[in-house]
Design a protein around this motif. Structure first.
Motif, short mmCIF file in Angstrom:
data_model
loop_
_atom_site.label_atom_id
_atom_site.label_comp_id
_atom_site.label_asym_id
_atom_site.label_seq_id
_atom_site.Cartn_x
_atom_site.Cartn_y
_atom_site.Cartn_z
N ALA A 320 0.92 -1.29 0.01
CA ALA A 320 0.00 -0.04 -0.05
C ALA A 320 0.85 1.19 0.04
CB ALA A 320 -0.94 -0.02 1.28
N GLU A 321 0.37 2.16 -0.55
CA GLU A 321 1.25 3.48 -0.63
C GLU A 321 0.24 4.62 -0.50
OE1 GLU A 321 3.44 3.35 -4.22
OE2 GLU A 321 2.09 4.75 -5.19
N ALA A 322 0.94 5.64 -0.05
CA ALA A 322 0.18 7.10 0.10
C ALA A 322 0.74 8.18 -0.46
CB ALA A 322 -0.42 7.37 1.42
N GLU A 323 0.68 9.22 -1.15
CA GLU A 323 1.41 10.38 -1.47
C GLU A 323 0.85 11.45 -0.76
OE1 GLU A 323 2.05 12.82 -5.42
OE2 GLU A 323 1.93 10.82 -5.65
N LEU A 324 1.56 12.13 -0.04
CA LEU A 324 1.27 13.24 0.72
C LEU A 324 1.95 14.69 0.24
CD1 LEU A 324 2.56 11.74 4.14
CD2 LEU A 324 0.24 11.49 3.11
N GLY A 325 0.94 15.69 0.38
CA GLY A 325 1.45 16.99 0.18
C GLY A 325 1.54 17.82 1.32
N LEU A 326 2.62 18.39 1.59
CA LEU A 326 2.99 19.02 2.69
C LEU A 326 3.54 20.69 2.48
CD1 LEU A 326 5.08 16.00 3.53
CD2 LEU A 326 4.25 16.92 5.70
N ARG A 327 2.99 21.54 3.50
CA ARG A 327 3.18 22.84 3.03
C ARG A 327 4.08 23.29 4.65
NH1 ARG A 327 1.57 24.11 -2.09
NH2 ARG A 327 0.16 22.82 -2.79
N PHE A 328 4.80 24.27 4.19
CA PHE A 328 5.64 24.66 5.33
C PHE A 328 5.76 26.24 5.15
CE2 PHE A 328 7.34 20.53 4.11
CZ PHE A 328 7.03 19.85 5.02
N ALA A 329 5.41 27.03 6.57
CA ALA A 329 5.38 28.30 6.45
C ALA A 329 7.17 28.38 6.82
CB ALA A 329 4.98 28.86 7.87
N THR A 330 8.13 27.84 7.40
CA THR A 330 9.55 28.14 7.54
C THR A 330 10.55 26.94 7.12
OG1 THR A 330 9.44 27.32 9.96
CG2 THR A 330 8.70 29.52 9.60
N ALA A 331 11.72 27.43 7.15
CA ALA A 331 12.67 26.34 6.66
C ALA A 331 12.76 25.33 7.68
CB ALA A 331 13.95 26.98 6.35
N GLU A 332 12.81 25.77 8.85
CA GLU A 332 12.74 25.07 10.36
C GLU A 332 11.56 23.80 10.41
OE1 GLU A 332 13.58 23.13 13.75
OE2 GLU A 332 15.03 24.09 12.40
N ALA A 333 10.48 24.50 10.13
CA ALA A 333 9.31 23.46 9.92
C ALA A 333 9.41 22.50 8.98
CB ALA A 333 7.97 24.33 9.73
N GLN A 334 9.92 22.83 7.74
CA GLN A 334 10.17 21.85 6.72
C GLN A 334 11.24 20.74 7.23
OE1 GLN A 334 10.99 24.01 3.10
NE2 GLN A 334 10.41 22.03 1.76
N ARG A 335 12.24 21.35 7.94
CA ARG A 335 13.40 20.28 8.16
C ARG A 335 12.89 19.74 9.24
NH1 ARG A 335 16.04 19.21 12.22
NH2 ARG A 335 15.13 21.02 13.36
N ARG A 336 12.03 20.01 10.33
CA ARG A 336 11.71 19.09 11.29
C ARG A 336 10.84 18.30 10.75
NH1 ARG A 336 9.60 23.09 14.05
NH2 ARG A 336 7.51 23.01 13.29
N THR A 337 9.63 18.52 10.10
CA THR A 337 8.78 17.47 9.61
C THR A 337 9.25 16.38 8.91
OG1 THR A 337 7.00 19.15 9.70
CG2 THR A 337 6.51 17.32 8.40
N LEU A 338 10.47 16.80 7.90
CA LEU A 338 10.97 15.74 6.87
C LEU A 338 11.85 15.03 7.67
CD1 LEU A 338 11.59 17.69 3.67
CD2 LEU A 338 9.77 16.36 4.32
N ASP A 339 12.32 15.53 8.83
CA ASP A 339 13.34 14.40 9.58
C ASP A 339 12.45 13.51 10.38
OD1 ASP A 339 15.80 15.61 8.95
OD2 ASP A 339 15.83 16.79 10.88
N HIS A 340 11.36 13.96 10.74
CA HIS A 340 10.26 13.00 11.42
C HIS A 340 9.76 11.86 10.48
CE1 HIS A 340 7.16 11.79 14.39
NE2 HIS A 340 6.46 11.57 13.33
N LEU A 341 9.35 11.94 9.45
CA LEU A 341 9.05 11.23 8.14
C LEU A 341 10.02 10.43 7.83
CD1 LEU A 341 6.92 13.40 6.04
CD2 LEU A 341 5.74 11.82 7.37
N ALA A 342 11.24 10.73 8.01
CA ALA A 342 12.20 9.84 7.73
C ALA A 342 12.56 8.84 8.42
CB ALA A 342 13.48 10.57 7.25
N ARG A 343 12.15 9.14 9.82
CA ARG A 343 12.28 8.13 10.71
C ARG A 343 11.42 7.21 11.29
NH1 ARG A 343 14.93 12.84 13.31
NH2 ARG A 343 12.87 12.98 14.63
N LEU A 344 10.31 7.17 10.41
CA LEU A 344 9.09 6.46 10.55
C LEU A 344 9.47 4.84 10.59
CD1 LEU A 344 6.18 7.97 8.23
CD2 LEU A 344 6.47 8.17 10.76
N THR A 345 8.92 4.17 11.43
CA THR A 345 9.31 2.64 11.66
C THR A 345 7.73 1.79 11.49
OG1 THR A 345 9.26 2.85 13.81
CG2 THR A 345 11.39 2.93 12.73
N ALA A 346 7.91 0.77 11.30
CA ALA A 346 6.56 -0.13 10.96
C ALA A 346 6.15 -0.46 12.53
CB ALA A 346 6.81 -1.45 10.49
#
Length: 455
Positions: A320-346
């Motif tokens: 299964a897969e999902a495509e997510l669209g994310l919007r960020f007000a600041t570069a810091e919010a973008q970095r923080r969110t992408l770091d979180h997504l990169a660490r997802l575990t089952a």
């Protein structure tokens, strides 16, 4: 396809080393018609326009020096050209060009190249994996100055066949149809602005480059590279995306990232051997519930735009897969969110989760002062227009230069609303003001926008 929007050349060019740019007979006829209908003598700017420019503290002297006695003529002739621009926009919208459909995108790229060549541009198609991009250039009066970069795109979000159920139509002062505001209208308006300059015997003040990418609606994963190569040495960057619905320009944009979450499970018979399986669909649903918490963090928005998975109701889903669209007000919010997504575990034994960034645009923050916006406002005032700017929620190819501190403004496309929706439309009464504004901006010297700028 209707003839392109062309006017007579400013001067007889030296064509000894130029490629053959002979226009089709229909285009020559259109050029003659436009020339015949736009030969009214230049007049002085109206008292209202002069007063408005004086109120801004700038503008009148610059415009009248660059285009002696012609601010009023710019607006008058733009109104005459607006009918041709309206027809051009409609015709471009009738060429369906969804992202990823290389044959249709290439056909539209060639049509656009032909139209812009008729206004004096050189055009080169740049191959892309999902359709060719375009790189166009107009010679300036002073080619020693840094170039002005304009960015646009010719792909749309609308699938082939949309026109059959939603044809391009004009009614109640608007033109509606798939892609008219995002951004066939912006491309047509720019073509009209260059045609207007040619009709007035003018060239841009400095070299102008236009990049038209074929993959903007999917984040410009390849087109971004072409845009990036043109940023070096640019005096300023303009975007042809539609403005705010009230006509204001876009002075900042949120960052955006497209992410694909892919879950791998283990298939099994849903009735006899369910305990042997690991449902990728169930895992994905739980991951999405957890990920939705990211949208509650300051400066982050999330949209689960597409979900797919499984094969049959009696089979435990193996993928299964999902495509997510994310919007960020600041570069810091973008970095923080992408770091979180990169660490997802089952969450389930035996399942695997993979995060893949499909495209990413950095946040373009609002900046104080903004001399480019002040300059454009002063030009608008000379033309009798009131114009301002403000941050935008969406992202685009201007995010890249804006995030790097280059003088950048977006929203120079056709005024309208409803991008990506069935109410997409442009306002026909706002075509002429946009054509005149772009023509003035191309022809008039830029003020000093930053320490390294000239002219």
């Amino acid at each position: 396809m209707s003839p392109q929007i062309v006017g007579p050349p400013a001067v007889a060019p030296d064509t000894a080393d130029e490629p053959d740019r002979t226009e089709p007979a229909a285009a020559q006829t259109a050029a003659a018609h436009i020339a015949a209908t736009t030969t009214a003598p230049a007049t002085a700017p109206s008292a209202a326009a002069t007063a408005a420019a004086t109120a801004t503290g700038a503008g009148t002297g610059t415009v009248t020096k660059a285009l002696p006695g012609l601010p009023q003529a710019l607006s008058t002739r733009a109104r005459t050209l607006s009918g041709a621009v309206r027809r051009r926009c409609a015709d471009l919208a009738r060429i369906e060009s969804p992202s990823g459909d290389a044959p249709r995108l290439d056909a539209l790229a060639e049509e656009l190249a032909s139209g812009f060549r008729a206004t004096g541009a050189t055009a080169r198609r740049e191959p892309g994996p999902a359709g060719d991009h375009l790189l166009l250039e107009w010679a300036g009066q002073d080619e020693s100055l840094p170039h002005l970069l304009i960015v646009g795109h010719h792909d749309t979000v609308w699938p082939v066949g949309t026109l059959a159920e939603w044809p391009v139509a004009e009614r109640d002062g608007v033109l509606t149809g798939p892609g008219v505001v995002d951004m066939k209208g912006g491309l047509a308006v720019l073509e009209g602005a260059f045609a207007l300059l040619a009709d007035l015997g003018q060239r841009p003040h400095r070299t102008v480059r236009l990049v038209v990418v074929s993959d903007e609606e999917v984040g410009s994963p390849d087109g971004r590279l072409l845009v990036e190569r043109q940023l070096r040495g640019a005096a300023a960057v303009l975007g042809l995306e539609p403005p705010h619905p009230d006509g204001r320009l876009k002075t900042a944009r949120r960052g955006s990232t497209r992410v694909r979450l892919t879950v791998t499970g283990r298939e099994a018979h849903a009735g006899n051997d369910a305990h042997e399986g690991v449902s990728a669909v169930d895992e994905l649903v739980d991951q999405l519930v957890a990920v939705r918490g990211l949208a509650r963090q300051p400066g982050t928005e999330l949209n689960a735009g597409r979900i797919s998975g499984g094969s049959r109701a009696n089979v435990v889903a193996g993928r299964a897969e999902a495509e997510l669209g994310l919007r960020f007000a600041t570069a810091e919010a973008q970095r923080r969110t992408l770091d979180h997504l990169a660490r997802l575990t089952a969450l389930r034994p035996g399942a695997r989760v993979r995060t893949e960034v499909l495209s990413s645009r950095p946040a373009w923050p609002e900046r104080t002062g903004n001399p480019l916006l002040r300059h454009v406002r002063s030009l608008a005032a000379v033309l009798g227009q009131q114009l301002d700017g403000g941050p935008a929620g969406g992202a685009g190819d201007t995010n890249l230069p804006g995030s790097r501190g280059l003088p950048t403004l977006d929203g120079f496309g056709a005024v309208g609303a409803g991008a990506h929706a069935r109410q997409e439309h442009i306002r026909l009464d706002q075509l002429a003001p946009r054509i005149a504004l772009l023509a003035a901006l191309l022809a008039v010297p830029l003020p000093r926008l930053r320490d390294r700028s000239e002219g």
